[in-house]
Write a protein that holds these residues in place. Structure first.
Motif, PDB file in Angstrom:
ATOM      1  N   HIS A  60       0.821  -1.212   0.000  1.00  0.00           N
ATOM      2  CA  HIS A  60       0.000   0.000   0.000  1.00  0.00           C
ATOM      3  C   HIS A  60       0.856   1.265   0.000  1.00  0.00           C
ATOM      4  O   HIS A  60       0.527   2.248   0.650  1.00  0.00           O
ATOM      5  N   ARG A  61       1.965   1.214  -0.684  1.00  0.00           N
ATOM      6  CA  ARG A  61       2.862   2.365  -0.795  1.00  0.00           C
ATOM      7  C   ARG A  61       2.877   2.938  -2.206  1.00  0.00           C
ATOM      8  O   ARG A  61       3.716   3.771  -2.523  1.00  0.00           O
ATOM      9  N   ALA A  62       1.977   2.473  -3.039  1.00  0.00           N
ATOM     10  CA  ALA A  62       1.931   2.935  -4.428  1.00  0.00           C
ATOM     11  C   ALA A  62       1.539   4.414  -4.468  1.00  0.00           C
ATOM     12  O   ALA A  62       0.525   4.814  -3.905  1.00  0.00           O
ATOM     13  N   SER A  63       2.389   5.215  -5.090  1.00  0.00           N
ATOM     14  CA  SER A  63       2.115   6.635  -5.297  1.00  0.00           C
ATOM     15  C   SER A  63       2.943   7.096  -6.481  1.00  0.00           C
ATOM     16  O   SER A  63       3.861   6.403  -6.929  1.00  0.00           O
ATOM     17  N   ASP A  64       2.622   8.273  -6.956  1.00  0.00           N
ATOM     18  CA  ASP A  64       3.388   8.827  -8.072  1.00  0.00           C
ATOM     19  C   ASP A  64       4.857   8.982  -7.683  1.00  0.00           C
ATOM     20  O   ASP A  64       5.763   8.614  -8.438  1.00  0.00           O
ATOM     21  N   LEU A  65       5.103   9.481  -6.484  1.00  0.00           N
ATOM     22  CA  LEU A  65       6.481   9.663  -6.022  1.00  0.00           C
ATOM     23  C   LEU A  65       7.215   8.326  -5.918  1.00  0.00           C
ATOM     24  O   LEU A  65       8.363   8.206  -6.346  1.00  0.00           O
ATOM     25  N   ALA A  66       6.549   7.304  -5.372  1.00  0.00           N
ATOM     26  CA  ALA A  66       7.187   5.995  -5.217  1.00  0.00           C
ATOM     27  C   ALA A  66       7.551   5.398  -6.572  1.00  0.00           C
ATOM     28  O   ALA A  66       8.663   4.893  -6.758  1.00  0.00           O
ATOM     29  N   LEU A  69      10.351   7.775  -8.276  1.00  0.00           N
ATOM     30  CA  LEU A  69      11.645   7.684  -7.603  1.00  0.00           C
ATOM     31  C   LEU A  69      12.274   6.305  -7.806  1.00  0.00           C
ATOM     32  O   LEU A  69      13.469   6.200  -8.104  1.00  0.00           O
ATOM     33  N   THR A  70      11.485   5.261  -7.674  1.00  0.00           N
ATOM     34  CA  THR A  70      12.007   3.915  -7.885  1.00  0.00           C
ATOM     35  C   THR A  70      12.475   3.731  -9.322  1.00  0.00           C
ATOM     36  O   THR A  70      13.557   3.190  -9.575  1.00  0.00           O
ATOM     37  N   GLY A  71      11.669   4.194 -10.273  1.00  0.00           N
ATOM     38  CA  GLY A  71      12.070   4.111 -11.680  1.00  0.00           C
ATOM     39  C   GLY A  71      13.345   4.885 -11.948  1.00  0.00           C
ATOM     40  O   GLY A  71      14.238   4.419 -12.658  1.00  0.00           O
ATOM     41  N   GLY A  72      13.458   6.070 -11.350  1.00  0.00           N
ATOM     42  CA  GLY A  72      14.662   6.875 -11.526  1.00  0.00           C
ATOM     43  C   GLY A  72      15.890   6.219 -10.926  1.00  0.00           C
ATOM     44  O   GLY A  72      16.961   6.204 -11.535  1.00  0.00           O
ATOM     45  N   LEU A  73      15.740   5.653  -9.737  1.00  0.00           N
ATOM     46  CA  LEU A  73      16.884   4.997  -9.091  1.00  0.00           C
ATOM     47  C   LEU A  73      17.339   3.753  -9.855  1.00  0.00           C
ATOM     48  O   LEU A  73      18.540   3.529 -10.030  1.00  0.00           O
ATOM     49  N   ILE A  74      16.390   2.964 -10.328  1.00  0.00           N
ATOM     50  CA  ILE A  74      16.753   1.785 -11.118  1.00  0.00           C
ATOM     51  C   ILE A  74      17.357   2.225 -12.448  1.00  0.00           C
ATOM     52  O   ILE A  74      18.348   1.663 -12.905  1.00  0.00           O
ATOM     53  N   GLY A 106       8.374   5.543 -14.558  1.00  0.00           N
ATOM     54  CA  GLY A 106       7.629   5.326 -13.316  1.00  0.00           C
ATOM     55  C   GLY A 106       6.399   6.214 -13.234  1.00  0.00           C
ATOM     56  O   GLY A 106       5.322   5.776 -12.827  1.00  0.00           O
ATOM     57  N   HIS A 107       6.556   7.469 -13.634  1.00  0.00           N
ATOM     58  CA  HIS A 107       5.420   8.389 -13.639  1.00  0.00           C
ATOM     59  C   HIS A 107       4.345   7.911 -14.621  1.00  0.00           C
ATOM     60  O   HIS A 107       3.150   7.956 -14.312  1.00  0.00           O
ATOM     61  N   ALA A 108       4.783   7.437 -15.787  1.00  0.00           N
ATOM     62  CA  ALA A 108       3.821   6.931 -16.784  1.00  0.00           C
ATOM     63  C   ALA A 108       3.098   5.688 -16.264  1.00  0.00           C
ATOM     64  O   ALA A 108       1.896   5.523 -16.503  1.00  0.00           O
ATOM     65  N   TRP A 109       3.805   4.817 -15.541  1.00  0.00           N
ATOM     66  CA  TRP A 109       3.161   3.645 -14.944  1.00  0.00           C
ATOM     67  C   TRP A 109       2.112   4.090 -13.937  1.00  0.00           C
ATOM     68  O   TRP A 109       1.034   3.515 -13.862  1.00  0.00           O
ATOM     69  N   TRP A 110       2.431   5.096 -13.142  1.00  0.00           N
ATOM     70  CA  TRP A 110       1.478   5.567 -12.146  1.00  0.00           C
ATOM     71  C   TRP A 110       0.252   6.163 -12.827  1.00  0.00           C
ATOM     72  O   TRP A 110      -0.872   5.880 -12.436  1.00  0.00           O
ATOM     73  N   ARG A 111       0.457   6.956 -13.832  1.00  0.00           N
ATOM     74  CA  ARG A 111      -0.677   7.577 -14.530  1.00  0.00           C
ATOM     75  C   ARG A 111      -1.534   6.552 -15.246  1.00  0.00           C
ATOM     76  O   ARG A 111      -2.727   6.756 -15.427  1.00  0.00           O
ATOM     77  N   LYS A 113      -2.161   3.511 -14.197  1.00  0.00           N
ATOM     78  CA  LYS A 113      -2.572   2.454 -13.259  1.00  0.00           C
ATOM     79  C   LYS A 113      -4.068   2.148 -13.386  1.00  0.00           C
ATOM     80  O   LYS A 113      -4.850   3.000 -13.774  1.00  0.00           O
ATOM     81  N   PRO A 114      -4.430   0.920 -13.064  1.00  0.00           N
ATOM     82  CA  PRO A 114      -5.846   0.592 -13.026  1.00  0.00           C
ATOM     83  C   PRO A 114      -6.537   1.355 -11.893  1.00  0.00           C
ATOM     84  O   PRO A 114      -5.889   1.710 -10.901  1.00  0.00           O
ATOM     85  N   THR A 115      -7.794   1.604 -12.016  1.00  0.00           N
ATOM     86  CA  THR A 115      -8.518   2.302 -10.957  1.00  0.00           C
ATOM     87  C   THR A 115      -8.552   1.447  -9.696  1.00  0.00           C
ATOM     88  O   THR A 115      -8.540   0.225  -9.748  1.00  0.00           O
ATOM     89  N   GLY A 116      -8.540   2.101  -8.569  1.00  0.00           N
ATOM     90  CA  GLY A 116      -8.603   1.410  -7.288  1.00  0.00           C
ATOM     91  C   GLY A 116      -7.255   1.249  -6.617  1.00  0.00           C
ATOM     92  O   GLY A 116      -7.183   0.801  -5.494  1.00  0.00           O
ATOM     93  N   ILE A 117      -6.149   1.610  -7.300  1.00  0.00           N
ATOM     94  CA  ILE A 117      -4.823   1.542  -6.678  1.00  0.00           C
ATOM     95  C   ILE A 117      -4.482   2.950  -6.196  1.00  0.00           C
ATOM     96  O   ILE A 117      -4.304   3.844  -6.998  1.00  0.00           O
ATOM     97  N   GLU A 118      -4.422   3.136  -4.943  1.00  0.00           N
ATOM     98  CA  GLU A 118      -4.075   4.453  -4.389  1.00  0.00           C
ATOM     99  C   GLU A 118      -3.098   4.313  -3.276  1.00  0.00           C
ATOM    100  O   GLU A 118      -2.969   3.461  -2.550  1.00  0.00           O
TER     101      GLU A 118
END
Length: 118
Positions: A60-66, A69-74, A106-111, A113-118
């Motif tokens: 339950h840590r899914a967010s645009d920042l997560a 940031l994870t995509g950028g670090l990888i 990572g930002h594109a993956w967040w945008r 995302k399926p509905t219901g993931i927050e």
């Protein structure tokens, strides 16, 4: 960057055709980056992206920042790993490009995302 590379190669092809030069270097400029990058990006997505997505959703840590940031670090770490393995510090600028590309992915993956993931 791909569109920029293709545009430059297109100008090279146009110039080559007008002056009777070989157009094969331009063909390499257009296709070689894709031949190299597509397997790397696809492999990274399968090896890192999907497990990170699963982990972020499960914890339950899914967010645009997560995601960003994870995509950028990888994206930063993979080119740096290659630089360290090859010992070529000249190409370490690829790590910054990887960071920006990974964060954008990572930002594109967040945008997307399926509905219901927050």
């Amino acid at each position: 960057m791909t569109f920029f590379t293709i545009a430059i190669a297109g100008m090279y092809v146009s110039d080559g055709l007008e002056h009777g030069k070989s157009i094969w270097p331009a063909v390499h400029i257009i296709f070689l980056p894709s031949i190299v990058v597509v397997p790397i990006v696809t492999g990274s997505m399968a090896i890192f992206g999907l497990p990170v997505h699963w982990l972020l959703v499960r914890t339950h840590r899914a967010s645009d920042l997560a995601y960003s940031l994870t995509g950028g670090l990888i994206g930063f770490a993979l080119p740096m790993l290659m630089v360290l393995i090859n010992g070529s510090a000249d190409s370490s600028y690829l790590a910054m490009l990887g960071f920006v590309s990974g964060a954008a992915t990572g930002h594109a993956w967040w945008r997307g995302k399926p509905t219901g993931i927050e």
